[in-house]
Scaffold this motif. Structure first.
Motif, PDB file in Angstrom:
ATOM      1  N   ASP A  66      35.953  11.871  23.197  1.00 35.42           N
ATOM      2  CA  ASP A  66      37.132  12.192  22.399  1.00 35.42           C
ATOM      3  C   ASP A  66      36.962  13.479  21.593  1.00 35.42           C
ATOM      4  O   ASP A  66      37.742  13.756  20.688  1.00 35.42           O
ATOM      5  CB  ASP A  66      37.484  11.038  21.435  1.00 35.42           C
ATOM      6  N   ALA A  67      35.954  14.290  21.916  1.00 38.73           N
ATOM      7  CA  ALA A  67      35.740  15.584  21.271  1.00 38.73           C
ATOM      8  C   ALA A  67      35.737  15.476  19.755  1.00 38.73           C
ATOM      9  O   ALA A  67      36.432  16.203  19.048  1.00 38.73           O
ATOM     10  CB  ALA A  67      36.797  16.590  21.728  1.00 38.73           C
ATOM     11  N   VAL A  68      34.960  14.524  19.197  1.00 38.75           N
ATOM     12  CA  VAL A  68      34.855  14.382  17.749  1.00 38.75           C
ATOM     13  C   VAL A  68      33.426  14.660  17.333  1.00 38.75           C
ATOM     14  O   VAL A  68      32.483  14.534  18.116  1.00 38.75           O
ATOM     15  CB  VAL A  68      35.256  12.958  17.293  1.00 38.75           C
ATOM     16  N   THR A  69      33.256  15.033  16.075  1.00 37.46           N
ATOM     17  CA  THR A  69      31.904  15.193  15.538  1.00 37.46           C
ATOM     18  C   THR A  69      31.315  13.811  15.318  1.00 37.46           C
ATOM     19  O   THR A  69      32.026  12.800  15.314  1.00 37.46           O
ATOM     20  CB  THR A  69      31.934  15.956  14.210  1.00 37.46           C
ATOM     21  N   SER A  70      30.003  13.768  15.123  1.00 32.90           N
ATOM     22  CA  SER A  70      29.357  12.465  14.916  1.00 32.90           C
ATOM     23  C   SER A  70      29.883  11.798  13.648  1.00 32.90           C
ATOM     24  O   SER A  70      30.014  10.571  13.593  1.00 32.90           O
ATOM     25  CB  SER A  70      27.838  12.637  14.857  1.00 32.90           C
ATOM     26  N   ARG A  71      30.204  12.598  12.610  1.00 31.20           N
ATOM     27  CA  ARG A  71      30.749  11.989  11.395  1.00 31.20           C
ATOM     28  C   ARG A  71      32.133  11.404  11.661  1.00 31.20           C
ATOM     29  O   ARG A  71      32.446  10.291  11.195  1.00 31.20           O
ATOM     30  CB  ARG A  71      30.814  13.009  10.271  1.00 31.20           C
ATOM     31  N   GLN A  72      32.948  12.133  12.394  1.00 30.74           N
ATOM     32  CA  GLN A  72      34.269  11.603  12.727  1.00 30.74           C
ATOM     33  C   GLN A  72      34.156  10.344  13.577  1.00 30.74           C
ATOM     34  O   GLN A  72      34.914   9.376  13.410  1.00 30.74           O
ATOM     35  CB  GLN A  72      35.086  12.668  13.473  1.00 30.74           C
ATOM     36  N   GLY A  73      33.194  10.341  14.503  1.00 33.15           N
ATOM     37  CA  GLY A  73      32.960   9.147  15.312  1.00 33.15           C
ATOM     38  C   GLY A  73      32.534   7.973  14.454  1.00 33.15           C
ATOM     39  O   GLY A  73      32.982   6.827  14.653  1.00 33.15           O
ATOM     40  N   LEU A  74      31.664   8.234  13.451  1.00 32.11           N
ATOM     41  CA  LEU A  74      31.210   7.160  12.568  1.00 32.11           C
ATOM     42  C   LEU A  74      32.356   6.659  11.695  1.00 32.11           C
ATOM     43  O   LEU A  74      32.429   5.463  11.398  1.00 32.11           O
ATOM     44  CB  LEU A  74      30.044   7.639  11.705  1.00 32.11           C
ATOM     45  N   ASP A  75      33.261   7.568  11.289  1.00 35.01           N
ATOM     46  CA  ASP A  75      34.427   7.121  10.522  1.00 35.01           C
ATOM     47  C   ASP A  75      35.260   6.130  11.335  1.00 35.01           C
ATOM     48  O   ASP A  75      35.772   5.143  10.803  1.00 35.01           O
ATOM     49  CB  ASP A  75      35.289   8.332  10.131  1.00 35.01           C
ATOM     50  N   GLN A  76      35.388   6.375  12.644  1.00 38.16           N
ATOM     51  CA  GLN A  76      36.117   5.443  13.500  1.00 38.16           C
ATOM     52  C   GLN A  76      35.401   4.101  13.579  1.00 38.16           C
ATOM     53  O   GLN A  76      36.020   3.034  13.549  1.00 38.16           O
ATOM     54  CB  GLN A  76      36.288   6.041  14.890  1.00 38.16           C
ATOM     55  N   VAL A  77      34.064   4.155  13.661  1.00 39.35           N
ATOM     56  CA  VAL A  77      33.270   2.918  13.687  1.00 39.35           C
ATOM     57  C   VAL A  77      33.468   2.135  12.393  1.00 39.35           C
ATOM     58  O   VAL A  77      33.677   0.912  12.403  1.00 39.35           O
ATOM     59  CB  VAL A  77      31.771   3.254  13.880  1.00 39.35           C
ATOM     60  N   ILE A  78      33.412   2.843  11.267  1.00 43.04           N
ATOM     61  CA  ILE A  78      33.534   2.170   9.967  1.00 43.04           C
ATOM     62  C   ILE A  78      34.936   1.584   9.794  1.00 43.04           C
ATOM     63  O   ILE A  78      35.107   0.520   9.179  1.00 43.04           O
ATOM     64  CB  ILE A  78      33.186   3.150   8.828  1.00 43.04           C
ATOM     65  N   ALA A  79      35.948   2.252  10.356  1.00 42.09           N
ATOM     66  CA  ALA A  79      37.301   1.682  10.304  1.00 42.09           C
ATOM     67  C   ALA A  79      37.340   0.340  11.033  1.00 42.09           C
ATOM     68  O   ALA A  79      37.945  -0.632  10.551  1.00 42.09           O
ATOM     69  CB  ALA A  79      38.303   2.665  10.916  1.00 42.09           C
TER      70      ALA A  79
END
Length: 955
Positions: A564-577
């Motif tokens: 999904d062309a996201v940074t690792s922090r953005q990916g982790l934000d999705q995980v935390i959601a």
């Protein structure tokens, strides 16, 4: 009994003779009254001058007893001997008859020679039952140690069980017995000690005494000479006891912890300019050792500060919590060890004269000595004596920060603790080993010692090939370049790994009683695996999440490699959601520390009763692979290259001791890291890797087959077990021992991928195991009943491993769910489901389910056939239980000439007060004789006590 087996009486006499030979005096104490009088006599003798010639009156001595063992927990009683913020060491204060205050000396914690050491034999206490203690060791008339001895042909755990029984039955009748600090159990050939405490005691925490080289003193004679040496016993009580305020427990240090502490103190006293290090394997309790060393260094040396230094900010909070829990309470009730949140707070503590012990990170200390604004405050420390204790600091202690600290604290002494030292074989870019940095190795306790002692578990390692080429398995080291990366990160390969985990996780973790970590190479792979779990397990049957740190300014090309062309922090934000939705939390990467703490808690506090709160699998890159301790973590899935100390540290997350249900730490490697594992095992076992790795499946399988054959020889069918009761207890004992051996092997072998019940059928099957398991539980219950009746049984000599079947036990909730799901659409399906439930009821291994089994069968036989296909079976079952309960109340009322309303009133009293109203019962039965009233009252109590467990579906 064999003629060459020494009797218990002879063993007790020999033990007492040995104690007398090392300076204990014998005192005859046949009963509690004599014990109290003897203590009173020695107390008066020790405090002759304080008493001023006026002996303690009966009222004053009663005040002593109230102050010493009144309404106190054992945790509070034990602290009296060591002192607290409000209590001098070994003293109590009472008010004399003339209203004057008087301090009485109970125990000298400084010099063992100022105490009286005695031994007594066969004291009898008349409590709930008559209890006779084998041997008591007293200091100044206070019972400090209780020793229970058994014949050499009796399992040592029977002595442990006897102590637990005596403790519950008679300690309230012999108040001074609550001062017992340590228990010792022995059958002459095996001897262990363990601490007294409040609540349940665990036989897994019985410890061996050893010499400094970790050689066990198992023989009772050798143990007695070493452990009960007056100076050693005194030091164990006065110096090497730790009070855990968080858990309200008293802890006795283990011998290797004591020897390491003593070596550090000796080095600090005699060689104040020489450093040293302690090599104690991961999981052996280094925090306790380092805490006690820190405490004694402050007390016994001229060090102005003792600084416990760690190298990871995420461990700072947990370390401070641990240290704070062990420090004595303050008069203000405040935390005795403030956590240092920033460099400025650290400098304030260094400047303060109130804080002798400081916990901080090397990063904060480096900031302090490198910043000119703190120069004036810290300059005096150039020459002051400071002692550093450093824990698992492989990275930072070898870098520039350590050099900066050394340049500032020129008169410092450093002691290092490590479970995985740096040797020439695993040395980093710095080029220095642990010995180069710290000098002398002061003590070692290796994983082979810890596994042997039962302090940690060994490892079962399975290597599974997930990538193959024509010339064999792909290895990162053998196939360099981006193509190799593409192979390991290939979507199909990741899917195969996740499918394997989903298929096997329940079996590996004993139906998720335990949890697991999956470690991967980078954040990109962590997110890839997380998304694959979501794809293949859309109903979230397994609770999976991930945690990692990210770069502040991650490169765009790295971001585009993520899905999904996201940074690792953005990916982790999705995980935390997703995490917030699953657990009802409200975290984000802006509050990463809170997320970290919650993940850590859910990984540690794994709950069988509320599994919705658990994390089953945590995906990590590096976090949680060092410094994280959890007994419920049993499995490490590995999809990255590990080596040397990193491999041992990661493996060691899984090997914390819980109960016998957890036989070893389980490692499932999806990379070929066998060579690296062998190298690491050889290096960190110091040449002896015995016990490090569990046997492989090929080794365990023949043993499992042999255990099956032995069981079937004794009891060819499940029904034949019942006939053993007619053949006497020796026949029952043979069955119990054979099935226990089978259970122990099954508990170990079932986690292997190769294990499949089809390999043992039709000779033996999983269902047969469950069937025999029910008979095993019945045998155990019979023994428990005999013990409560105070009769001697040959089965009393057997330690039943009931804990081995607890993770597989069939609960009431489980059966209710099965009943609610009965197939009512077809006659064949209904019969099949009912047969399955009835078979489970036959093999019930919980008291709650066994009490309800007859009612459930009645419902299945009489009520279920009357229901329509669309009826709610669960509601019908609840209604049946409620009607049955009411019918039981009405039946009891009729048979005892009591009104239903009166019985219901007594039920309400019992629910609220925990007992019936005896006065009302006697009044209701006014027309009966006294004996008849007592009989009816007893039967009413029994009926009410059994009513709710039998007729409630909530227990």
């Amino acid at each position: 009994m064999a003629r060459n087996v020494q009797s218990e009486a002879a063993l007790e006499d020999e033990f007492i003779r040995r104690l007398r030979s090392i300076g204990y005096r014998f005192v005859k104490i046949p009963d509690v009254e004599t014990l109290n009088n003897h203590f009173r006599e020695l107390l008066s003798e020790r405090n002759r001058e304080r008493l001023g010639g006026v002996p303690l009156s009966n009222r004053e001595f009663q005040s002593v007893m109230n102050e010493l063992v009144g309404a106190r927990t054992h945790y509070q009683v034990a602290q009296i001997l060591r002192g607290s913020a409000t209590q001098p060491v070994g003293k109590i204060e009472i008010k004399r008859d003339d209203e004057s205050n008087l301090y009485l000396d109970l125990f000298d914690g400084r010099d063992f020679r100022n105490n009286i050491f005695e031994v007594s034999h066969q004291m009898t206490v008349m409590g709930l039952h008559e209890n006779r203690y084998d041997v008591l060791v007293l200091i100044n008339g206070l019972p400090i140690a209780e020793i229970e001895l058994k014949r050499s042909d009796v399992e040592i755990t029977q002595a442990f069980n006897q102590i637990i029984r005596y403790r519950s039955e008679s300690f309230n009748y012999a108040k001074l017995m609550r001062l017992v600090q340590v228990f010792v159990v022995s059958n002459s050939n095996e001897t262990r000690y363990f601490a007294n405490g409040d609540g349940n005691l665990n036989s897994n925490f019985m410890f061996y005494w050893t010499d400094q080289a970790n050689n066990r003193y198992n023989d009772l004679g050798i143990f007695t000479t070493a452990f009960f040496d007056k100076q050693r016993l005194h030091s164990l009580i006065a110096k090497y006891t730790i009070f855990d305020r968080t858990n309200q427990k008293m802890l006795l240090m283990r011998p290797y912890q004591i020897y390491a502490t003593e070596a550090i103190i000796e080095q600090a006293k005699t060689h104040p300019h020489d450093n040293g290090y302690v090599w104690h394997t991961t999981g052996s309790g280094k925090t306790i050792t380092s805490f006690k060393a820190s405490q004694l260094l402050l007390r016994e040396t001229n060090a102005e500060k003792v600084i416990f230094m760690i190298d990871r900010a995420d461990l700072d909070l947990q370390t401070v919590k641990n240290f704070s829990a062990y420090l004595p309470e303050t008069t203000s009730g405040q935390n005795p060890l403030d956590r240092i949140d920033n460099t400025e707070a650290l400098v304030r503590q260094l400047a303060s004269s109130d804080n002798g012990l400081i916990v901080t990170t090397i990063q904060k200390l480096n900031n302090a000595v490198s910043n000119d604004r703190y120069k004036a405050t810290l300059t005096p420390y150039h020459d002051r004596r400071v002692i550093f204790i450093e824990d698992e600091s492989h990275r930072s202690q070898f870098g520039e920060m350590r050099k900066n600290v050394n340049r500032w604290f020129k008169n410092a002494q450093h002691f290092g603790f490590t479970g995985t030292p740096i040797f020439p074989e695993n040395v980093g870019q710095d080029g220095r080993t642990t010995a180069d940095l710290y000098g002398k190795r002061l003590h070692q306790y290796l994983i082979k010692d810890a596994v042997r002692d039962g302090n940690v578990l060994g490892f079962s390692v399975q290597y599974l090939s997930t990538v193959s080429q024509k010339d064999g398995t792909v290895e990162d080291e053998q196939v360099p370049g981006i193509d190799t990366q593409e192979v390991w990160e290939d979507e199909d390969r990741v899917e195969r790994v996740v499918q394997h985990i989903l298929f096997n996780h329940n079996q590996i973790t004993k139906q998720r009683h335990y949890n697991a970590i999956l470690t991967v190479t980078n954040t990109r792979m962590a997110l890839k695996y997380y998304r694959m779990f979501k794809k293949l397990d859309p109903k979230h049957d397994l609770k999976v999440t991930t945690i990692f740190t990210w770069e502040a300014n991650e490169l765009d090309n790295e971001a585009h490699q993520n899905d999904d062309a996201v940074t690792s922090r953005q990916g982790l934000d999705q995980v935390i959601a997703d995490y917030n939705q699953l657990y009802g939390t409200d975290f984000s990467t802006n509050h990463f520390r809170s997320y970290f703490s919650d993940v850590s808690k859910r990984m540690k506090d794994h709950n069988d009763q509320t599994p919705e709160d658990n994390i089953d699998i945590l995906i990590v890159v590096n976090m949680f692979l060092t410094g994280f301790d959890s007994k419920r973590l049993s499995t490490l899935y590995v999809d990255k290259n590990l080596q040397w100390h990193g491999l041992i540290q990661a493996f060691s997350r899984t090997n914390r001791v819980e109960t016998d249900k957890k036989p070893f730490g389980n490692i499932i490697a999806y990379r070929n890291i066998k060579a690296k594992t062998d190298e690491a095992v050889a290096l960190f076992s110091d040449g002896d890797s015995s016990g490090f790795l569990a046997p492989d499946y090929a080794t365990l399988k023949p043993d499992f087959v042999d255990s099956i054959e032995k069981l079937l020889t004794i009891a060819p069918t499940v029904q034949s077990v019942d006939r053993l009761y007619d053949q006497g207890e020796e026949a029952q004992k043979e069955f119990v021992l054979a099935f226990r051996a089978l259970l122990r092997l099954y508990n170990r072998i079932r986690v292997y991928d190769e294990f499949d019940w089809a390999q043992f059928e039709p000779r033996f099957s999983e269902q047969l195991l469950r069937d025999y398991q029910g008979r095993y539980y019945e045998a155990y219950q019979n023994v428990v009943k005999r013990q409560s009746a105070e009769t001697v049984s040959v089965l009393d000599d057997i330690d039943f491993d009931i804990s081995l079947i607890e993770t597989d036990k069939i609960t009431v909730d489980y059966i209710i769910n099965l009943i609610a799901g009965i197939d009512t659409q077809s006659d064949e399906g209904r019969k099949r489901d009912i047969r399955k439930i009835e078979r489970m009821l036959d093999n019930a291994t919980t008291d709650s389910l066994k009490s309800k089994a007859e009612l459930i069968r009645t419902f299945l036989e009489q009520q279920l056939p009357l229901l329509d296909a669309d009826d709610d079976i669960g509601l019908s079952l609840s209604a049946f239980f409620a009607q049955s309960k009411q019918a039981a109340i009405e039946g009891f009322s009729r048979s005892h000439n009591l009104s239903v309303d009166f019985v219901n009133e007594q039920l309400a009293d019992y629910a609220f007060y925990g007992k019936t109203n005896g006065g009302e019962v006697f009044q209701q039965l006014s027309g009966l004789s006294f004996h008849e009233k007592r009989r009816v009252k007893r039967e009413l109590n029994d009926f009410i006590e059994e009513l709710d467990p039998k007729y409630s579906l909530n227990s």
